[in-house]
Design a protein around this motif. Structure first.
Motif, PDB file in Angstrom:
ATOM      1  N   ILE A 163      52.651  51.616  28.960  1.00 42.04           N
ATOM      2  CA  ILE A 163      51.167  51.066  28.809  1.00 42.04           C
ATOM      3  C   ILE A 163      51.474  49.953  27.690  1.00 42.04           C
ATOM      4  N   ALA A 164      52.376  49.968  27.085  1.00 42.07           N
ATOM      5  CA  ALA A 164      52.393  49.053  25.752  1.00 42.07           C
ATOM      6  C   ALA A 164      53.034  47.832  26.417  1.00 42.07           C
ATOM      7  N   THR A 165      54.111  48.053  27.364  1.00 36.81           N
ATOM      8  CA  THR A 165      54.611  46.674  27.828  1.00 36.81           C
ATOM      9  C   THR A 165      53.603  46.047  28.993  1.00 36.81           C
ATOM     10  N   THR A 166      52.897  47.031  29.636  1.00 39.26           N
ATOM     11  CA  THR A 166      51.994  46.341  30.558  1.00 39.26           C
ATOM     12  C   THR A 166      50.898  45.508  29.882  1.00 39.26           C
ATOM     13  N   VAL A 167      50.357  46.150  28.675  1.00 41.43           N
ATOM     14  CA  VAL A 167      49.340  45.401  27.783  1.00 41.43           C
ATOM     15  C   VAL A 167      49.804  44.100  27.442  1.00 41.43           C
ATOM     16  N   VAL A 168      51.328  44.059  26.727  1.00 47.10           N
ATOM     17  CA  VAL A 168      51.566  42.760  26.282  1.00 47.10           C
ATOM     18  C   VAL A 168      52.010  41.801  27.495  1.00 47.10           C
ATOM     19  N   ILE A 169      52.569  42.166  28.434  1.00 51.06           N
ATOM     20  CA  ILE A 169      52.848  41.064  29.333  1.00 51.06           C
ATOM     21  C   ILE A 169      51.630  40.720  30.390  1.00 51.06           C
ATOM     22  N   ASN A 170      50.477  41.400  30.539  1.00 53.14           N
ATOM     23  CA  ASN A 170      49.342  40.960  31.098  1.00 53.14           C
ATOM     24  C   ASN A 170      48.128  40.495  30.106  1.00 53.14           C
ATOM     25  N   LEU A 171      48.350  40.260  28.971  1.00 46.85           N
ATOM     26  CA  LEU A 171      47.399  40.054  27.967  1.00 46.85           C
ATOM     27  C   LEU A 171      46.768  38.778  28.237  1.00 46.85           C
ATOM     28  N   ARG A 172      47.548  37.890  29.031  1.00 48.35           N
ATOM     29  CA  ARG A 172      46.700  36.683  29.380  1.00 48.35           C
ATOM     30  C   ARG A 172      45.601  36.606  30.190  1.00 48.35           C
ATOM     31  N   TYR A 173      45.576  38.020  30.932  1.00 46.31           N
ATOM     32  CA  TYR A 173      44.402  38.152  31.965  1.00 46.31           C
ATOM     33  C   TYR A 173      43.172  38.577  30.941  1.00 46.31           C
ATOM     34  N   PHE A 174      43.427  38.945  29.976  1.00 43.03           N
ATOM     35  CA  PHE A 174      42.416  39.133  29.074  1.00 43.03           C
ATOM     36  C   PHE A 174      41.621  37.709  28.748  1.00 43.03           C
ATOM     37  N   LEU A 175      42.348  36.857  28.407  1.00 39.05           N
ATOM     38  CA  LEU A 175      41.764  35.600  28.222  1.00 39.05           C
ATOM     39  C   LEU A 175      41.433  34.910  29.256  1.00 39.05           C
ATOM     40  N   MET A 176      41.868  35.024  30.387  1.00 41.29           N
ATOM     41  CA  MET A 176      41.106  34.467  31.811  1.00 41.29           C
ATOM     42  C   MET A 176      40.025  35.143  32.275  1.00 41.29           C
ATOM     43  N   SER A 177      39.617  36.391  31.965  1.00 42.70           N
ATOM     44  CA  SER A 177      38.656  37.163  32.051  1.00 42.70           C
ATOM     45  C   SER A 177      37.398  36.638  31.129  1.00 42.70           C
ATOM     46  N   CYS A 178      37.790  36.175  29.962  1.00 44.91           N
ATOM     47  CA  CYS A 178      36.879  35.928  28.872  1.00 44.91           C
ATOM     48  C   CYS A 178      36.313  34.386  29.483  1.00 44.91           C
ATOM     49  N   SER A 179      37.375  33.729  30.094  1.00 49.66           N
ATOM     50  CA  SER A 179      36.783  32.367  30.522  1.00 49.66           C
ATOM     51  C   SER A 179      35.886  32.580  31.622  1.00 49.66           C
ATOM     52  N   LEU A 180      36.258  33.308  32.434  1.00 51.21           N
ATOM     53  CA  LEU A 180      35.516  33.498  33.913  1.00 51.21           C
ATOM     54  C   LEU A 180      34.222  34.176  33.444  1.00 51.21           C
ATOM     55  N   THR A 181      33.885  35.032  32.443  1.00 52.23           N
ATOM     56  CA  THR A 181      32.626  35.515  32.386  1.00 52.23           C
ATOM     57  C   THR A 181      31.518  34.302  32.029  1.00 52.23           C
ATOM     58  N   GLN A 182      32.001  33.226  31.666  1.00 56.83           N
ATOM     59  CA  GLN A 182      31.349  32.093  31.317  1.00 56.83           C
ATOM     60  C   GLN A 182      30.859  31.213  32.564  1.00 56.83           C
ATOM     61  N   LYS A 183      31.511  31.574  33.569  1.00 51.33           N
ATOM     62  CA  LYS A 183      31.371  30.692  34.835  1.00 51.33           C
ATOM     63  C   LYS A 183      30.627  31.614  35.840  1.00 51.33           C
ATOM     64  N   LEU A 184      29.858  32.751  35.283  1.00 48.19           N
ATOM     65  CA  LEU A 184      29.140  33.477  36.191  1.00 48.19           C
ATOM     66  C   LEU A 184      27.523  33.182  35.854  1.00 48.19           C
ATOM     67  N   ASP A 185      26.782  33.227  37.139  1.00 45.68           N
ATOM     68  CA  ASP A 185      25.270  33.400  36.813  1.00 45.68           C
ATOM     69  C   ASP A 185      24.925  34.563  36.085  1.00 45.68           C
TER      70      ASP A 185
END
Lengths: 103, 254
Positions: free
Chosen positions: B87-109
């Motif tokens: 779980i810890a390794t998966t969180v660290v390696i994939n944390l950039r998806y968190f930022l991308m999702s944050c950015s994408l929420t602002q592209k939604l109606d």
């Protein structure tokens, strides 16, 4: 505790999904704060640029073919910024240049 | 960000044309699938080496849809890691998806229902996030779903074939296919530089910083996942301070 392969895959898949889904639950409305809005606008460009270079140079069998692919990719993006055309030109560049570069 | 950009929108369907967006998504999914195939083929070979079978490879790629993340997953399974470490390794390696999702929420109606947001969360990969961000105005999620269907098929197929047939693809073809994903990234980040010198500088600066972080002593010990997160936070943060976006969502003209 060592989980089985299937359980491991389930745990890690669920972890990645939670990371991806959390912002969609937390940020339901459009952000009005100018700094945050600007920050999130720039995120994709910075992230993708950071991931592209220097990785493109180490991805290929020869660093020179990777560098050529980068240059061709940039030029084609400026002339006609279509995903497929740019991706294909980069691939063809690597293939052709490695006929000379890699033996 | 939410206004139609007349310079770019000519190439895209209009907002509300779900069918048009879906077809466009299928089309844009193909180069992604092509690049995914090469990467996941290599992942499949690695998966076989730690004793995974084709079904497990398929489930891994369908469930995780993450290149570095899956590579780490294979290593963890091979090393017989425990649940917490996974779980810890998966969180660290994939944390950039968190930022991308944050950015994408602002592209939604803002009216987009929650179930569509949850489905979109599955689609947040580097490439699908990239093409979804490049769309002018609000994102029609049908576009991302369609591109995901095509590209994840290529991703899963590549993994399965990698496990089953291993090194059948010639090295030259693998090398050429390996730049497909970077070519697509360039097609997303370079065109805005034509109209804005600031965007051009931002992209060039990001690449230079990334290069320094992979070459300089000490800095190069930072894992690639963390490097992406650190540099994104720092550079996008500075850019937001230096050049806040206009109310219509585009950076001020230079």
């Amino acid at each position: 505790m060592r989980p089985s392969i299937l359980l491991s895959l389930l745990i890690m898949s669920a972890t990645v999904y939670v990371i991806r889904a959390l912002p969609f639950v937390l940020l339901r409305r459009n952000i009005t704060n100018p700094f945050l809005r600007s920050f999130l606008y720039y995120v994709p460009y910075v992230t993708l640029a950071v991931m592209t270079f220097p990785a493109i140079i180490t991805a290929t069998d020869s660093p020179w073919s990777g560098l050529l692919a980068l240059i061709v990719g940039v030029v084609v993006s400026l002339v006609r910024g279509d995903l497929f055309t740019v991706a294909l030109s980069s691939c063809v560049t690597v293939f052709l240049s490695e006929l000379f570069l890699v033996h | 960000m939410h206004q139609q950009n007349s310079i770019v929108s000519g190439r895209y369907p209009t907002f509300g044309d779900h069918r048009g967006w879906m077809l466009r998504g299928f089309r844009d999914g193909f180069p992604i699938a092509m690049g995914y195939f090469a990467v996941s083929f290599a992942l499949g070979i690695a998966a076989r080496n730690v004793g995974m079978n084709a079904v497990q490879g398929f489930l891994m790629s369908l469930g995780m849809v993450a290149s570095a993340g899956e590579y780490a997953a294979i290593m963890l399974i091979g090393a017989g890691a425990g649940v917490l470490e996974m779980i810890a390794t998966t969180v660290v390696i994939n944390l950039r998806y968190f930022l991308m999702s944050c950015s994408l929420t602002q592209k939604l109606d803002p009216k987009t229902p929650l179930w569509k947001r949850f489905l979109l969360a599955y689609c947040v990969t580097d490439e699908l996030f990239g093409i979804s961000s490049a769309v002018p105005g609000y994102l029609d999620v049908a576009y991302t779903y369609a591109a995901t269907a095509v590209s994840v098929s290529g991703w899963c197929l590549g993994t399965v074939l990698g496990v089953v047939v291993g090194n059948i693809l010639p090295a030259r073809a693998m090398s050429a296919l390996s730049v497909a994903l970077y070519g697509m990234f360039l097609a997303i980040i370079i065109p805005p530089a034509k109209h804005s010198r600031f965007m051009g500088c931002l992209v060039a600066l990001s690449m230079a910083a990334s290069w320094i972080f992979t070459a300089a002593p000490v800095l190069r010990t930072i894992s690639s996942g963390f490097r992406v997160i650190l540099l994104t936070l720092a550079i996008a943060g500075i850019a937001a301070l230096v050049r806040p976006v206009e109310p219509d969502g585009t950076p001020a003209k230079s």
